[in-house]
Design a protein around this motif. Structure first.
Motif, PDB file in Angstrom:
ATOM      1  N   ASP A 364       0.986  -1.231  -0.074  1.00 11.45           N
ATOM      2  CA  ASP A 364       0.042   0.171   0.069  1.00 11.45           C
ATOM      3  C   ASP A 364       0.939   1.306  -0.043  1.00 11.45           C
ATOM      4  O   ASP A 364       1.726   1.407  -0.960  1.00 11.45           O
ATOM      5  CB  ASP A 364      -0.900  -0.045   1.214  1.00 11.45           C
ATOM      6  CG  ASP A 364      -2.044  -1.114   1.029  1.00 11.45           C
ATOM      7  OD1 ASP A 364      -2.115  -1.571   0.073  1.00 11.45           O
ATOM      8  OD2 ASP A 364      -2.080  -1.818   2.401  1.00 11.45           O
ATOM      9  N   ASP A 365       0.646   2.247   0.960  1.00 12.36           N
ATOM     10  CA  ASP A 365       1.293   3.454   1.006  1.00 12.36           C
ATOM     11  C   ASP A 365       2.856   3.138   1.982  1.00 12.36           C
ATOM     12  O   ASP A 365       3.364   4.338   2.549  1.00 12.36           O
ATOM     13  CB  ASP A 365       0.598   4.548   1.523  1.00 12.36           C
ATOM     14  CG  ASP A 365      -0.080   4.380   2.703  1.00 12.36           C
ATOM     15  OD1 ASP A 365       0.043   3.150   3.136  1.00 12.36           O
ATOM     16  OD2 ASP A 365      -0.337   5.334   3.309  1.00 12.36           O
ATOM     17  N   ASP A 414       7.877   9.398   3.165  1.00 16.15           N
ATOM     18  CA  ASP A 414       7.230   7.871   3.110  1.00 16.15           C
ATOM     19  C   ASP A 414       7.480   7.141   4.337  1.00 16.15           C
ATOM     20  O   ASP A 414       8.716   7.230   4.883  1.00 16.15           O
ATOM     21  CB  ASP A 414       7.571   7.126   1.950  1.00 16.15           C
ATOM     22  CG  ASP A 414       7.176   7.694   0.500  1.00 16.15           C
ATOM     23  OD1 ASP A 414       6.289   8.603   0.768  1.00 16.15           O
ATOM     24  OD2 ASP A 414       7.575   7.130  -0.384  1.00 16.15           O
TER      25      ASP A 414
END
Length: 427
Positions: A364-365, A414
């Motif tokens: 996902d992220d 991130d």
């Protein structure tokens, strides 16, 4: 005998294993996993004890082992953490890895307590491994293994000034006159078998610590006599007072004596030989001949090379005050920070050499880094400490993890997850 060196074996505790179990209650035939986590293994910690001045205790007992963490239990019971083992040492003790001789810790200055070997982290129980597709995990994580090392302990005295010179030139008499130290004094060689420390108090309050390093002889740098036992104590001194028998009462030449002792210092450690020296031409009270003036010879030989010569008498006290004030002034111009040996060997860094696998994937992220190498690193590293966090950063770089994250397309900000650890990525 003064004990200033010892070799010992140390081992941290193993982490307790995680437990595999499932809830078994009336009317709940298919209870979920409830295996508890294992406890942390004990650390091996070195701590300065102001009441100690030798390593004598480590001559008798040479093996020190921390206890293992307890395994986890049913019903999510966490295994007990093991007690740490704390080894007390005198200030000035340097801890080295035996095989390489590299410094692990110098118990001096601000460093009063250091964890040398961390205990293994406890393994996770099977309660942590339940997923939507694996609701009955029959696997628990084993505890991290213990760590072991042979280490050499070396006591290097902490003094601003070292007294060096051949045996029986009057160093102990000089020390007893200028400080409150009470060394053993007699007219035979090797009276002093221990480094004696004393504090010189001057009227202006600019005192300093002085150490009488036991008599050196030719071949000391190769371990002849008691050479290696004593030369290590000079390593922290900023300046040396080289005491010579100017009267030649032992039948030796004082100029030749200085060159011989300096050659031993050079052979042992060239850096020490470069430190400032002041020559104390002792026993001038027994110089009776005017034909061959030893003081003039000493001054002509060494003062052009930067070493001031002070004629003194340890017996009558003549010339000693001038020498002490000169030494005090010289110390003011030198680096005031204590000489502390930097850490060269990091037990955790052996993890970098292990050829264990790991994976870097994007979910996902979030970027997920997992594998035995990561588990092992996290199990031994204390990220709450400055040293531990610095090691963690070095691990990410040198193991290639950062490079693989960048190849996977990670951007600043991130999130990265490594098992229970999450952090944002920034260059």
């Amino acid at each position: 005998m003064f004990a200033d060196r010892a070799r010992i074996y140390i081992r941290s505790g193993k982490g307790g294993d995680g437990h595999v179990s499932f809830r078994r209650e009336l009317y709940v035939p298919n209870g979920g996993p409830d295996g508890g986590d294992g406890g942390r293994g004990g650390d091996v910690i070195f701590e300065v004890d102001e009441g100690l001045n030798t390593l004598q205790d480590y001559r008798h007992k040479r093996k020190y082992t921390a206890k293992d963490g307890q395994p986890g239990g049913k019903r999510r019971c966490h295994g007990a953490d093991a007690d740490d083992i704390i080894l007390k040492v005198p200030e000035g003790t340097v801890i080295k890895e035996s095989e390489s001789g590299k410094v692990i810790a110098d118990m001096s200055g601000d460093n009063r307590r250091q964890i040398v070997l961390k205990g293994g982290k406890g393994g996770l129980g099977n309660q942590h491994f339940a997923t939507a597709t694996m609701q009955v995990p029959k696997y628990a994580q084993p505890g991290q293994p213990s760590r072991e090392l042979y280490v050499d302990l070396e006591l290097k005295v902490i003094a601003d000034v070292g007294l060096v010179g051949f045996p029986n030139v009057g160093k102990s008499t000089f020390l007893s006159r200028v400080t409150n130290a009470q060394p053993k004094i007699a007219n035979y060689h090797f009276t002093t078998l221990n480094p004696n420390l004393g504090v010189v108090d001057l009227k202006d309050g600019k005192g300093f610590v002085i150490a009488d390093i036991p008599g050196l002889i030719e071949g000391a740098s190769q371990g002849v006599g008691l050479g290696h036992e004593f030369l290590r104590h000079i390593e922290r001194t900023k300046l040396m007072i080289h005491v010579v028998d100017a009267a030649g009462t032992e039948g030796r030449d004082p100029v030749d004596d200085i060159y011989k002792i300096n050659a031993e210092l050079e052979a042992y450690n060239p850096e020490i030989a470069k430190r400032p020296q002041v020559i104390a031409a002792n026993k001038i009270d027994v110089i009776y001949s005017d034909e061959d003036d030893p003081l003039k010879r000493l001054k002509d030989e060494f003062e052009p090379k930067g070493a001031r010569v002070f004629p003194i008498s340890g017996v009558t006290g003549e010339g000693i005050q001038d020498l002490l004030y000169y030494v005090s002034e010289q110390l003011k111009g030198l680096d005031q920070a204590p000489i502390v040996f930097e850490q060269e060997y990091f037990p955790e860094e052996e993890l970098l050499l292990d050829d264990l696998p790991y994976t870097v994937e994007k979910e996902d992220d979030m970027y997920v880094v997992e594998g035995p190498k990561i588990e092992k690193m996290l199990g031994y590293t204390n990220l709450d400490s400055e040293k531990g966090f610095a090691f963690f950063q070095k691990f990410l770089k040198e193991s290639g993890i950062l490079e693989q994250l960048e190849a996977a397309g990670i951007q600043e900000g991130d999130t990265v997850r490594m098992y229970g650890l999450q952090f944002d990525y920034y260059k």
